[in-house]
Design an enzyme around this catalytic site. Structure first.
Site, short mmCIF file in Angstrom:
data_model
loop_
_atom_site.label_atom_id
_atom_site.label_comp_id
_atom_site.label_asym_id
_atom_site.label_seq_id
_atom_site.Cartn_x
_atom_site.Cartn_y
_atom_site.Cartn_z
CB THR A 26 -0.93 -0.03 1.24
OG1 THR A 26 -1.90 -1.06 1.03
CG2 THR A 26 -1.65 1.28 1.44
CG HIS A 175 -6.00 -8.30 0.97
ND1 HIS A 175 -5.67 -9.02 2.10
CD2 HIS A 175 -5.41 -7.09 1.13
CE1 HIS A 175 -4.93 -8.26 2.90
NE2 HIS A 175 -4.75 -7.09 2.33
CG ASN A 178 -2.18 -8.46 6.19
OD1 ASN A 178 -1.71 -9.42 6.81
ND2 ASN A 178 -1.59 -7.97 5.12
CE1 TYR A 180 -7.19 -3.28 6.13
CE2 TYR A 180 -5.55 -4.94 5.59
CZ TYR A 180 -5.87 -3.67 6.03
OH TYR A 180 -4.86 -2.80 6.38
CG ASN A 235 -5.92 -3.78 10.49
OD1 ASN A 235 -5.74 -2.62 10.87
ND2 ASN A 235 -5.75 -4.15 9.23
C1 8OZ Z 1 -0.33 -1.13 5.56
C2 8OZ Z 1 -1.06 0.02 5.57
C3 8OZ Z 1 -2.28 0.05 4.98
C4 8OZ Z 1 -2.80 -1.09 4.40
C5 8OZ Z 1 -2.33 -4.83 4.30
C6 8OZ Z 1 -3.35 -3.42 2.66
O1 8OZ Z 1 -1.76 -4.96 5.35
C7 8OZ Z 1 -2.61 -3.49 3.75
C8 8OZ Z 1 -2.08 -2.28 4.40
C9 8OZ Z 1 -0.83 -2.27 4.98
O2 8OZ Z 1 -2.72 -5.81 3.68
#
Ligand code: 8OZ
Length: 359
Positions: A26, A175, A178, A180, A235
């Site tokens: 990112t 994806h 992480n 999401y 996260n």
């Molecule tokens: C760091 C900052 C913002 C997003 C991920 C898309 O960890 C990210 C991400 C990483 O998969």
């Protein structure tokens, strides 16, 4: 001779000139409307000597956004912008897949259409702060998705996949890592649902498998990869039994004959310590190609390939600072250090101005 990082290979339908993959990164430098610019095409084409580039995570819909200046993959203008990127990479003999992303609860109303509340499997506010155009702001409680809304998100994944193919990508990566949306369904810290999408491991994996089936039906299984991160706490993520969950996922994904499974083999982005996990055990359950990621260097990458643990290795931070990482590894050259002050957002500084070896 033993296989190493420089051995050509194939991942499904995609042929790679080496096993060095540029990991998804990112960088928050897309133009208005999430449209990739010439600067982004320059950045990716500088890195076209990688065996494969995985793009930065790219929202599949307006509700999939969670940070400033992300590119999207759902409008005609975004497709035209990405076409410049894929043309520039292909002109240099590179391969590139697009990473399909929905952030779920890792967002903020100010980043969403009509200041919408972010969505998630369950109404659980993440600890921490969202990165918005106004700076860091506390996360809000997300709205739990009704099961009747899930087919609409699957349709967004399908539409985004069609857009990626129109834009000339060699494939797509789902994806599911992480913290999401898809990972929020998988892990039990974020999924407290009592319907068919929560509770048992089978139920928590259901949404990912539905999305995967739809994307595979659109692109062809040999052009689809998936990224997971079984123990990344980033996260505000946790799970009661990640080994059982991700062993199940790896095994269930065998039904699709995917191009690859991509695993983040620990914690990244400073989210704290990760729980113990046997990646080799999970990897052996998966019958296809395996892409490993997590602070690998050249020596550990070569070892992982020679031992059969991994087919290819994804390098993240080294690719920020070294557009010619393949050449540097080949010649044992010194690496440029990436400057973390310019990772997220900004201009060409810290993006397209890292020197090549011959400069
Ligand atoms: C760091 C900052 C913002 C997003 C991920 C898309 O960890 C990210 C991400 C990483 O998969």
């Amino acid at each position: 001779m033993a296989l190493d990082l420089f051995s050509p290979t194939t991942l499904g339908a995609i042929s790679l000139k080496n096993r060095i993959v540029m990991a998804p990164l990112t960088r928050n430098r897309a133009g208005e409307g999430g449209v990739p610019q010439d600067l982004n095409a320059t950045y990716y084409s500088q890195r076209a000597s990688a065996g494969l580039i995985v793009t930065e995570a790219t929202p599949i819909s307006p509700m999939g956004h969670g940070y400033p200046a992300l590119p999207g993959i759902y409008t005609d203008a975004q497709v035209a912008g990405w076409r410049k990127v894929t043309d520039a990479v292909h002109a240099k003999g590179g391969k590139i897949v697009l990473q399909l992303w929905h952030v779920g609860r890792i967002s903020h109303p100010s980043l969403l259409p009509n200041n919408a509340q972010p969505v998630a499997p369950s109404a659980i506010k993440p600890a921490g702060q969202a990165f918005t155009y106004q700076g860091l702001v506390d996360y809000v409680e997300p709205r739990a998705l009704d099961a009747s809304e899930l087919p609409g998100i699957v349709a967004d994944f399908v539409h985004a996949t069609q857009c990626a193919l129109t834009a000339g990508f060699d494939g797509v990566e789902i994806h599911a890592a992480n913290g999401y949306l898809l990972d929020q369904f998988l892990r039990d810290g974020t999924n407290k649902r009592t319907d068919n999408y929560g509770g048992s491991i089978e139920n928590r994996a259901r949404f990912l498998l539905e999305v995967t089936k739809a994307v595979v039906d659109t692109a062809g299984s040999d052009k689809v990869g998936i990224r997971i991160s079984p123990v990344n706490p980033f996260n505000d993520m946790q799970d009661g039994n990640p080994q059982a969950l991700f062993n199940y996922v790896a095994n269930a994904l065998n039904q699709f004959n995917l191009a690859y499974l991509h695993a983040v083999e620990g914690g990244i982005h400073g989210g704290g310590d990760s729980e113990p996990f046997n990646f080799d055990e999970m990897r052996k359950l998966f019958k296809g190609s395996y892409m490993a990621n997590l602070a690998y260097d050249k020596a550990r990458g070569n070892e992982a390939i020679a031992s059969g643990h991994a087919n290819v290795i994804a390098y993240g931070v080294p690719y920020i600072g070294n557009p010619d990482l393949v050449e540097r590894y080949k010649t044992n050259a010194v690496l440029n250090q990436a400057d973390d002050a310019t990772f997220y957002g900004g201009s060409e500084k810290g993006y397209t101005d890292y020197p090549f070896l011959n400069q």
